[in-house]
Design a protein around this motif. Structure first.
Motif, PDB file in Angstrom:
ATOM      1  N   ARG A   1       0.764  -1.202  -0.106  1.00  0.00           N
ATOM      2  CA  ARG A   1      -0.053   0.109  -0.050  1.00  0.00           C
ATOM      3  C   ARG A   1       0.759   1.303  -0.033  1.00  0.00           C
ATOM      4  O   ARG A   1       0.748   2.138  -0.873  1.00  0.00           O
ATOM      5  N   GLY A   2       1.869   1.151   0.795  1.00  0.00           N
ATOM      6  CA  GLY A   2       2.793   2.455   0.865  1.00  0.00           C
ATOM      7  C   GLY A   2       3.574   2.623  -0.318  1.00  0.00           C
ATOM      8  O   GLY A   2       3.731   3.855  -0.739  1.00  0.00           O
ATOM      9  N   ILE A   3       4.110   1.517  -0.981  1.00  0.00           N
ATOM     10  CA  ILE A   3       4.524   1.798  -2.298  1.00  0.00           C
ATOM     11  C   ILE A   3       3.705   2.572  -3.401  1.00  0.00           C
ATOM     12  O   ILE A   3       4.124   3.411  -3.949  1.00  0.00           O
ATOM     13  N   LYS A   4       2.458   1.982  -3.325  1.00  0.00           N
ATOM     14  CA  LYS A   4       1.594   2.484  -4.206  1.00  0.00           C
ATOM     15  C   LYS A   4       1.131   3.906  -4.113  1.00  0.00           C
ATOM     16  O   LYS A   4       0.914   4.727  -4.848  1.00  0.00           O
ATOM     17  N   GLU A   5       1.104   4.249  -2.594  1.00  0.00           N
ATOM     18  CA  GLU A   5       0.544   5.736  -2.201  1.00  0.00           C
ATOM     19  C   GLU A   5       1.751   6.671  -2.551  1.00  0.00           C
ATOM     20  O   GLU A   5       1.372   7.765  -3.260  1.00  0.00           O
ATOM     21  N   ASN A   6       2.992   6.237  -2.146  1.00  0.00           N
ATOM     22  CA  ASN A   6       3.920   7.239  -2.426  1.00  0.00           C
ATOM     23  C   ASN A   6       4.983   7.319  -3.839  1.00  0.00           C
ATOM     24  O   ASN A   6       5.720   8.111  -4.171  1.00  0.00           O
ATOM     25  N   LYS A   7       4.852   6.169  -4.422  1.00  0.00           N
ATOM     26  CA  LYS A   7       5.323   5.597  -5.808  1.00  0.00           C
ATOM     27  C   LYS A   7       6.889   5.819  -5.435  1.00  0.00           C
ATOM     28  O   LYS A   7       7.738   6.126  -6.109  1.00  0.00           O
TER      29      LYS A   7
ATOM     30  N   LEU B   1       8.934   4.022  -8.019  1.00  0.00           N
ATOM     31  CA  LEU B   1       8.186   3.224  -8.500  1.00  0.00           C
ATOM     32  C   LEU B   1       7.994   3.392 -10.292  1.00  0.00           C
ATOM     33  O   LEU B   1       7.530   4.423 -10.588  1.00  0.00           O
ATOM     34  N   GLU B   2       8.160   2.403 -10.962  1.00  0.00           N
ATOM     35  CA  GLU B   2       8.103   2.561 -12.371  1.00  0.00           C
ATOM     36  C   GLU B   2       6.613   1.685 -12.851  1.00  0.00           C
ATOM     37  O   GLU B   2       5.910   2.307 -13.584  1.00  0.00           O
ATOM     38  N   ARG B   3       6.495   0.684 -12.359  1.00  0.00           N
ATOM     39  CA  ARG B   3       5.197  -0.136 -12.617  1.00  0.00           C
ATOM     40  C   ARG B   3       4.968  -1.268 -11.653  1.00  0.00           C
ATOM     41  O   ARG B   3       5.930  -1.701 -11.014  1.00  0.00           O
ATOM     42  N   VAL B   4       3.628  -1.435 -11.771  1.00  0.00           N
ATOM     43  CA  VAL B   4       3.288  -2.566 -10.796  1.00  0.00           C
ATOM     44  C   VAL B   4       2.609  -3.720 -11.634  1.00  0.00           C
ATOM     45  O   VAL B   4       1.941  -3.301 -12.547  1.00  0.00           O
ATOM     46  N   VAL B   5       3.251  -5.009 -11.531  1.00  0.00           N
ATOM     47  CA  VAL B   5       2.736  -5.874 -12.608  1.00  0.00           C
ATOM     48  C   VAL B   5       1.895  -7.012 -11.642  1.00  0.00           C
ATOM     49  O   VAL B   5       2.271  -7.435 -10.563  1.00  0.00           O
ATOM     50  N   ASP B   6       0.521  -6.887 -11.754  1.00  0.00           N
ATOM     51  CA  ASP B   6      -0.226  -7.862 -11.131  1.00  0.00           C
ATOM     52  C   ASP B   6      -0.038  -9.153 -11.558  1.00  0.00           C
ATOM     53  O   ASP B   6      -0.074  -9.621 -12.465  1.00  0.00           O
ATOM     54  N   ASN B   7       0.455 -10.103 -10.850  1.00  0.00           N
ATOM     55  CA  ASN B   7       1.010 -11.314 -10.918  1.00  0.00           C
ATOM     56  C   ASN B   7       0.158 -12.388  -9.976  1.00  0.00           C
ATOM     57  O   ASN B   7       0.833 -13.312  -9.553  1.00  0.00           O
ATOM     58  N   GLY B   8      -1.128 -12.157  -9.914  1.00  0.00           N
ATOM     59  CA  GLY B   8      -1.757 -13.109  -9.135  1.00  0.00           C
ATOM     60  C   GLY B   8      -1.792 -12.988  -7.708  1.00  0.00           C
ATOM     61  O   GLY B   8      -2.202 -11.976  -7.179  1.00  0.00           O
ATOM     62  N   GLY B   9      -1.295 -13.997  -7.009  1.00  0.00           N
ATOM     63  CA  GLY B   9      -1.227 -13.669  -5.458  1.00  0.00           C
ATOM     64  C   GLY B   9      -0.032 -12.628  -5.047  1.00  0.00           C
ATOM     65  O   GLY B   9      -0.051 -11.960  -3.926  1.00  0.00           O
TER      66      GLY B   9
END
Lengths: 196, 196
Positions: free
Chosen positions: B67-73, B129-137
Protein backbone atom coordinates in the motif's frame (compact mmCIF):
# COMPACT_ATOMS: atom_id res chain seq x y z
CA UNK A 1 16.72 6.38 18.98
CA UNK A 2 20.34 7.44 18.88
CA UNK A 3 19.96 8.53 15.27
CA UNK A 4 22.05 11.67 15.22
CA UNK A 5 25.06 10.07 16.90
CA UNK A 6 24.95 6.97 14.75
CA UNK A 7 24.68 9.04 11.61
CA UNK A 8 27.87 10.86 12.42
CA UNK A 9 29.69 7.57 12.94
CA UNK A 10 28.38 6.10 9.70
CA UNK A 11 28.43 8.75 6.99
CA UNK A 12 26.61 7.48 3.91
CA UNK A 13 27.89 8.16 0.43
CA UNK A 14 25.79 8.04 -2.74
CA UNK A 15 27.29 5.96 -5.55
CA UNK A 16 24.57 7.38 -7.82
CA UNK A 17 21.89 5.48 -9.75
CA UNK A 18 23.48 2.05 -9.87
CA UNK A 19 22.56 -1.59 -9.44
CA UNK A 20 24.49 -2.33 -6.27
CA UNK A 21 26.21 -5.64 -5.73
CA UNK A 22 24.11 -8.15 -3.84
CA UNK A 23 24.38 -11.94 -4.11
CA UNK A 24 22.72 -12.57 -7.48
CA UNK A 25 21.84 -16.25 -7.88
CA UNK A 26 23.46 -17.58 -11.04
CA UNK A 27 21.05 -19.56 -13.20
CA UNK A 28 21.19 -20.92 -16.70
CA UNK A 29 18.09 -20.14 -18.73
CA UNK A 30 17.26 -22.73 -21.37
CA UNK A 31 15.07 -22.24 -24.42
CA UNK A 32 14.78 -23.86 -27.80
CA UNK A 33 15.67 -21.44 -30.58
CA UNK A 34 14.88 -22.64 -34.09
CA UNK A 35 14.33 -26.11 -32.67
CA UNK A 36 17.72 -26.28 -30.96
CA UNK A 37 18.55 -26.04 -27.26
CA UNK A 38 20.17 -22.74 -26.30
CA UNK A 39 21.44 -21.65 -22.91
CA UNK A 40 22.12 -18.26 -21.40
CA UNK A 41 23.59 -17.50 -18.00
CA UNK A 42 21.35 -15.11 -16.05
CA UNK A 43 21.57 -13.78 -12.52
CA UNK A 44 18.63 -11.36 -12.63
CA UNK A 45 16.26 -13.97 -11.43
CA UNK A 46 13.70 -14.34 -8.65
CA UNK A 47 10.76 -16.42 -7.45
CA UNK A 48 7.48 -14.63 -8.17
CA UNK A 49 4.59 -16.77 -6.94
CA UNK A 50 3.81 -19.71 -4.70
CA UNK A 51 0.35 -20.91 -5.73
CA UNK A 52 0.87 -21.52 -8.56
CA UNK A 53 4.66 -21.35 -8.22
CA UNK A 54 6.24 -18.80 -10.54
CA UNK A 55 9.60 -17.33 -11.40
CA UNK A 56 10.69 -14.16 -13.15
CA UNK A 57 13.88 -13.44 -15.05
CA UNK A 58 15.01 -10.17 -16.62
CA UNK A 59 16.91 -10.64 -19.88
CA UNK A 60 18.48 -8.03 -22.12
CA UNK A 61 16.37 -7.72 -25.27
CA UNK A 62 19.35 -8.43 -27.49
CA UNK A 63 19.62 -12.04 -26.32
CA UNK A 64 18.99 -14.91 -28.70
CA UNK A 65 17.24 -16.84 -25.90
CA UNK A 66 14.39 -14.30 -25.69
CA UNK A 67 13.23 -15.23 -29.19
CA UNK A 68 13.05 -18.89 -28.29
CA UNK A 69 11.07 -18.24 -25.12
CA UNK A 70 8.51 -16.25 -27.10
CA UNK A 71 8.36 -18.80 -29.91
CA UNK A 72 7.68 -21.83 -27.71
CA UNK A 73 6.21 -20.10 -24.67
CA UNK A 74 8.40 -22.29 -22.48
CA UNK A 75 11.78 -22.00 -20.79
CA UNK A 76 13.81 -23.64 -18.08
CA UNK A 77 15.70 -22.31 -15.09
CA UNK A 78 18.70 -24.51 -14.34
CA UNK A 79 20.71 -24.06 -11.15
CA UNK A 80 24.36 -24.89 -11.79
CA UNK A 81 26.73 -26.04 -9.08
CA UNK A 82 30.17 -24.59 -8.43
CA UNK A 83 31.84 -27.17 -10.66
CA UNK A 84 29.93 -25.71 -13.64
CA UNK A 85 31.28 -22.17 -13.18
CA UNK A 86 33.42 -22.20 -16.31
CA UNK A 87 30.68 -23.74 -18.49
CA UNK A 88 28.09 -21.30 -17.14
CA UNK A 89 30.38 -18.33 -17.64
CA UNK A 90 31.02 -19.50 -21.20
CA UNK A 91 27.24 -19.42 -21.85
CA UNK A 92 27.25 -15.77 -20.79
CA UNK A 93 30.25 -14.85 -22.92
CA UNK A 94 29.18 -16.42 -26.19
CA UNK A 95 25.92 -15.61 -27.99
CA UNK A 96 23.74 -18.35 -29.38
CA UNK A 97 23.64 -16.35 -32.61
CA UNK A 98 27.33 -17.10 -33.15
CA UNK A 99 27.83 -20.40 -31.35
CA UNK A 100 25.80 -23.58 -31.11
CA UNK A 101 25.47 -24.12 -27.36
CA UNK A 102 23.31 -27.23 -27.66
CA UNK A 103 26.31 -29.49 -27.01
CA UNK A 104 27.73 -27.71 -23.95
CA UNK A 105 25.58 -29.80 -21.61
CA UNK A 106 23.74 -33.09 -21.64
CA UNK A 107 20.23 -31.85 -22.46
CA UNK A 108 16.93 -33.42 -21.47
CA UNK A 109 13.31 -32.39 -21.89
CA UNK A 110 10.30 -32.76 -19.60
CA UNK A 111 6.56 -32.62 -20.05
CA UNK A 112 6.57 -29.26 -21.86
CA UNK A 113 8.81 -30.82 -24.52
CA UNK A 114 10.41 -27.53 -25.60
CA UNK A 115 12.15 -26.34 -22.40
CA UNK A 116 15.67 -27.79 -22.52
CA UNK A 117 17.07 -28.77 -19.13
CA UNK A 118 20.59 -29.70 -18.09
CA UNK A 119 21.44 -33.14 -16.68
CA UNK A 120 24.57 -31.80 -14.98
CA UNK A 121 22.58 -29.16 -13.04
CA UNK A 122 21.41 -30.29 -9.59
CA UNK A 123 18.10 -28.43 -9.95
CA UNK A 124 16.03 -27.61 -13.05
CA UNK A 125 12.69 -25.83 -13.11
CA UNK A 126 10.59 -26.31 -16.24
CA UNK A 127 8.39 -23.27 -16.90
CA UNK A 128 5.42 -22.28 -19.02
CA UNK A 129 5.61 -18.65 -20.11
CA UNK A 130 2.91 -16.60 -18.45
CA UNK A 131 3.75 -13.08 -19.55
CA UNK A 132 6.47 -10.87 -20.95
CA UNK A 133 6.87 -7.43 -19.39
CA UNK A 134 8.54 -4.89 -21.65
CA UNK A 135 10.92 -3.12 -19.33
CA UNK A 136 13.03 -0.87 -21.56
CA UNK A 137 16.36 -2.52 -22.37
CA UNK A 138 15.25 -5.72 -20.69
CA UNK A 139 12.27 -8.02 -20.89
CA UNK A 140 10.93 -9.65 -17.74
CA UNK A 141 9.73 -13.18 -18.45
CA UNK A 142 7.30 -14.54 -15.87
CA UNK A 143 6.83 -18.30 -15.98
CA UNK A 144 4.76 -20.82 -14.12
CA UNK A 145 6.79 -23.76 -12.82
CA UNK A 146 5.38 -27.10 -13.98
CA UNK A 147 8.18 -29.45 -12.86
CA UNK A 148 11.10 -29.21 -10.48
CA UNK A 149 13.69 -31.79 -11.47
CA UNK A 150 16.43 -32.85 -9.11
CA UNK A 151 18.13 -35.99 -7.79
CA UNK A 152 17.87 -37.84 -4.48
CA UNK A 153 21.46 -36.98 -3.64
CA UNK A 154 20.63 -33.26 -3.45
CA UNK A 155 17.88 -33.75 -0.87
CA UNK A 156 17.91 -33.82 2.91
CA UNK A 157 14.64 -34.77 4.58
CA UNK A 158 12.99 -34.48 1.14
CA UNK A 159 13.92 -30.80 0.74
CA UNK A 160 16.56 -29.46 -1.67
CA UNK A 161 19.71 -28.93 0.39
CA UNK A 162 21.81 -26.03 -0.85
CA UNK A 163 24.93 -27.39 0.85
CA UNK A 164 24.63 -30.37 -1.51
CA UNK A 165 23.60 -28.31 -4.57
CA UNK A 166 26.55 -25.88 -4.15
CA UNK A 167 25.05 -23.01 -6.17
CA UNK A 168 27.04 -19.83 -6.76
CA UNK A 169 26.27 -16.14 -6.83
CA UNK A 170 27.40 -13.16 -8.89
CA UNK A 171 28.67 -9.93 -7.39
CA UNK A 172 27.95 -7.47 -10.20
CA UNK A 173 30.18 -4.48 -9.40
CA UNK A 174 33.45 -6.36 -8.99
CA UNK A 175 32.43 -9.20 -11.33
CA UNK A 176 33.10 -12.10 -8.99
CA UNK A 177 31.41 -15.44 -8.51
CA UNK A 178 30.94 -16.43 -4.87
CA UNK A 179 30.28 -19.79 -3.27
CA UNK A 180 27.61 -20.33 -0.65
CA UNK A 181 28.81 -20.12 2.96
CA UNK A 182 27.50 -21.74 6.11
CA UNK A 183 23.92 -21.75 7.32
CA UNK A 184 23.49 -19.14 10.01
CA UNK A 185 19.94 -19.26 11.34
CA UNK A 186 16.46 -20.63 10.86
CA UNK A 187 14.21 -18.33 8.81
CA UNK A 188 10.75 -17.38 10.14
CA UNK A 189 12.17 -18.24 13.55
CA UNK A 190 15.39 -16.33 14.25
CA UNK A 191 13.41 -13.13 14.85
CA UNK A 192 10.93 -14.65 17.28
CA UNK A 193 12.56 -13.23 20.37
CA UNK A 194 13.71 -9.98 18.77
CA UNK A 195 12.73 -6.91 20.79
CA UNK A 196 12.59 -3.78 18.67
CA UNK B 1 27.72 -37.00 -26.02
CA UNK B 2 27.48 -39.69 -23.40
CA UNK B 3 23.86 -38.76 -22.70
CA UNK B 4 22.34 -42.18 -22.22
CA UNK B 5 25.02 -43.37 -19.82
CA UNK B 6 24.95 -40.17 -17.80
CA UNK B 7 21.19 -40.30 -17.56
CA UNK B 8 21.32 -43.73 -16.02
CA UNK B 9 23.83 -42.58 -13.46
CA UNK B 10 21.82 -39.48 -12.59
CA UNK B 11 18.15 -40.34 -12.48
CA UNK B 12 16.08 -37.20 -12.17
CA UNK B 13 13.06 -37.01 -9.93
CA UNK B 14 10.25 -34.47 -10.25
CA UNK B 15 9.35 -32.68 -7.02
CA UNK B 16 6.31 -31.28 -8.84
CA UNK B 17 5.42 -27.62 -9.44
CA UNK B 18 7.48 -25.98 -6.73
CA UNK B 19 9.76 -23.00 -6.20
CA UNK B 20 13.04 -24.83 -5.68
CA UNK B 21 15.60 -23.62 -3.19
CA UNK B 22 18.23 -21.37 -4.69
CA UNK B 23 20.20 -18.66 -2.85
CA UNK B 24 17.55 -15.95 -2.52
CA UNK B 25 19.17 -12.63 -1.60
CA UNK B 26 17.59 -11.31 1.59
CA UNK B 27 16.60 -7.66 1.32
CA UNK B 28 14.53 -5.35 3.48
CA UNK B 29 11.98 -3.36 1.48
CA UNK B 30 11.18 0.04 2.96
CA UNK B 31 8.09 2.13 2.28
CA UNK B 32 6.22 4.83 4.13
CA UNK B 33 2.72 3.68 5.06
CA UNK B 34 0.42 6.39 6.38
CA UNK B 35 3.44 8.64 6.73
CA UNK B 36 5.42 6.17 8.82
CA UNK B 37 8.43 4.05 7.85
CA UNK B 38 7.60 0.37 7.43
CA UNK B 39 9.94 -2.49 6.59
CA UNK B 40 9.36 -5.94 5.15
CA UNK B 41 11.91 -8.67 4.61
CA UNK B 42 11.83 -9.91 1.00
CA UNK B 43 13.97 -12.41 -0.85
CA UNK B 44 12.09 -12.46 -4.17
CA UNK B 45 14.18 -9.69 -5.56
CA UNK B 46 16.29 -9.10 -8.67
CA UNK B 47 17.99 -6.43 -10.73
CA UNK B 48 15.93 -5.59 -13.81
CA UNK B 49 17.71 -2.91 -15.82
CA UNK B 50 21.07 -1.24 -16.23
CA UNK B 51 20.40 1.99 -18.13
CA UNK B 52 18.51 3.27 -16.26
CA UNK B 53 19.25 0.89 -13.39
CA UNK B 54 16.17 -0.92 -12.15
CA UNK B 55 15.12 -3.53 -9.63
CA UNK B 56 12.08 -5.75 -9.29
CA UNK B 57 10.59 -7.30 -6.18
CA UNK B 58 7.64 -9.69 -5.90
CA UNK B 59 5.54 -9.11 -2.79
CA UNK B 60 2.48 -10.99 -1.62
CA UNK B 61 -0.57 -8.76 -2.11
CA UNK B 62 -1.54 -9.05 1.54
CA UNK B 63 1.48 -7.06 2.70
CA UNK B 64 1.06 -3.69 4.35
CA UNK B 65 4.17 -2.43 2.51
CA UNK B 66 2.50 -2.74 -0.91
CA UNK B 67 0.00 0.00 0.00
CA UNK B 68 2.78 2.38 0.93
CA UNK B 69 4.70 1.76 -2.28
CA UNK B 70 1.59 2.56 -4.32
CA UNK B 71 0.71 5.61 -2.22
CA UNK B 72 4.10 7.30 -2.49
CA UNK B 73 5.40 5.68 -5.67
CA UNK B 74 8.72 5.16 -3.94
CA UNK B 75 10.43 2.36 -2.02
CA UNK B 76 13.85 1.31 -0.86
CA UNK B 77 15.82 -1.91 -1.12
CA UNK B 78 18.09 -2.28 1.88
CA UNK B 79 20.74 -5.02 1.98
CA UNK B 80 21.22 -6.23 5.56
CA UNK B 81 24.42 -7.81 6.79
CA UNK B 82 24.64 -11.07 8.75
CA UNK B 83 24.52 -9.24 12.07
CA UNK B 84 21.00 -8.04 11.19
CA UNK B 85 19.58 -11.55 10.69
CA UNK B 86 17.35 -11.47 13.77
CA UNK B 87 16.05 -7.96 13.07
CA UNK B 88 15.40 -8.80 9.41
CA UNK B 89 13.66 -12.04 10.30
CA UNK B 90 11.51 -10.13 12.80
CA UNK B 91 10.39 -7.80 9.97
CA UNK B 92 9.19 -10.86 8.07
CA UNK B 93 7.38 -12.38 11.04
CA UNK B 94 5.46 -9.33 12.17
CA UNK B 95 3.06 -7.38 9.95
CA UNK B 96 3.15 -3.61 9.86
CA UNK B 97 -0.61 -3.69 10.36
CA UNK B 98 -0.09 -5.01 13.88
CA UNK B 99 3.31 -3.64 14.85
CA UNK B 100 4.98 -0.28 14.37
CA UNK B 101 8.29 -1.21 12.74
CA UNK B 102 9.48 2.38 12.33
CA UNK B 103 11.71 2.07 15.41
CA UNK B 104 13.42 -1.23 14.56
CA UNK B 105 16.18 0.56 12.66
CA UNK B 106 17.74 3.99 12.49
CA UNK B 107 15.86 5.40 9.49
CA UNK B 108 17.06 8.00 7.02
CA UNK B 109 15.61 9.45 3.82
CA UNK B 110 17.24 10.50 0.57
CA UNK B 111 16.25 12.69 -2.33
CA UNK B 112 12.89 10.98 -2.91
CA UNK B 113 11.94 11.91 0.67
CA UNK B 114 9.43 9.04 1.11
CA UNK B 115 11.62 5.94 0.69
CA UNK B 116 12.85 5.05 4.18
CA UNK B 117 16.36 3.61 4.28
CA UNK B 118 18.25 1.89 7.08
CA UNK B 119 21.46 3.34 8.55
CA UNK B 120 22.55 -0.07 9.83
CA UNK B 121 22.34 -1.64 6.34
CA UNK B 122 25.61 -1.54 4.38
CA UNK B 123 23.78 -0.88 1.11
CA UNK B 124 20.49 0.93 0.41
CA UNK B 125 18.97 1.55 -3.00
CA UNK B 126 16.39 4.34 -3.19
CA UNK B 127 13.82 3.63 -5.91
CA UNK B 128 11.11 5.44 -7.84
CA UNK B 129 8.19 3.14 -8.67
CA UNK B 130 7.99 2.53 -12.38
CA UNK B 131 5.26 -0.06 -12.64
CA UNK B 132 3.26 -2.64 -10.72
CA UNK B 133 2.65 -5.97 -12.44
CA UNK B 134 -0.38 -7.84 -11.14
CA UNK B 135 0.87 -11.40 -10.89
CA UNK B 136 -1.90 -13.32 -9.14
CA UNK B 137 -1.16 -13.68 -5.44
CA UNK B 138 1.86 -11.41 -5.76
CA UNK B 139 2.56 -7.99 -7.18
CA UNK B 140 5.83 -7.30 -8.95
CA UNK B 141 7.08 -3.79 -8.22
CA UNK B 142 9.58 -2.47 -10.74
CA UNK B 143 11.54 0.55 -9.58
CA UNK B 144 14.17 2.80 -11.03
CA UNK B 145 17.17 3.26 -8.74
CA UNK B 146 17.91 6.93 -8.07
CA UNK B 147 20.54 6.62 -5.33
CA UNK B 148 22.78 3.85 -4.04
CA UNK B 149 23.80 4.65 -0.50
CA UNK B 150 26.72 2.93 1.17
CA UNK B 151 29.80 3.72 3.23
CA UNK B 152 33.49 3.88 2.38
CA UNK B 153 34.22 0.89 4.59
CA UNK B 154 32.17 -1.40 2.35
CA UNK B 155 34.14 -0.51 -0.79
CA UNK B 156 37.26 -2.01 -2.33
CA UNK B 157 38.66 -0.14 -5.32
CA UNK B 158 35.46 1.96 -5.31
CA UNK B 159 33.19 -1.08 -5.86
CA UNK B 160 30.89 -2.56 -3.25
CA UNK B 161 32.72 -5.54 -1.76
CA UNK B 162 30.37 -8.33 -0.69
CA UNK B 163 32.98 -9.77 1.67
CA UNK B 164 32.70 -6.52 3.61
CA UNK B 165 28.92 -6.21 3.26
CA UNK B 166 28.31 -9.79 4.50
CA UNK B 167 24.83 -10.22 2.98
CA UNK B 168 22.86 -13.39 3.60
CA UNK B 169 20.60 -15.61 1.53
CA UNK B 170 17.42 -17.58 2.12
CA UNK B 171 17.01 -21.24 1.23
CA UNK B 172 13.23 -21.49 0.85
CA UNK B 173 12.53 -25.22 1.12
CA UNK B 174 14.41 -25.86 4.36
CA UNK B 175 13.94 -22.31 5.65
CA UNK B 176 17.58 -21.53 6.37
CA UNK B 177 19.60 -18.35 6.12
CA UNK B 178 23.05 -18.81 4.58
CA UNK B 179 26.14 -16.65 4.72
CA UNK B 180 28.20 -15.80 1.66
CA UNK B 181 31.18 -18.07 1.03
CA UNK B 182 34.47 -17.41 -0.73
CA UNK B 183 34.93 -15.88 -4.15
CA UNK B 184 35.57 -18.61 -6.67
CA UNK B 185 36.21 -17.07 -10.08
CA UNK B 186 36.07 -13.92 -12.17
CA UNK B 187 32.77 -13.47 -14.04
CA UNK B 188 32.83 -12.75 -17.80
CA UNK B 189 36.29 -14.30 -17.75
CA UNK B 190 36.24 -17.79 -16.17
CA UNK B 191 34.65 -19.23 -19.32
CA UNK B 192 37.13 -17.69 -21.75
CA UNK B 193 39.06 -20.88 -22.29
CA UNK B 194 36.12 -23.24 -22.01
CA UNK B 195 35.89 -25.71 -24.87
CA UNK B 196 32.38 -27.08 -25.31
Amino acid sequence: MSSSMERKEKPKIDLGPKVASYPMPVTIIGANVNGKANFLVAAWFMAAGISPPKVAVALNKTHHTNRGIKENKTFSVCIPSEDLITAADYCGLVSGVKADKSGVFDVFYGKLETAPMISECPVNMECKLERVVDNGGHEIFVGEIVSTMTEEKYLTDRAIDLKKVKPFMLSLNDRLYYALGDSKAKAWSAGNNFKP
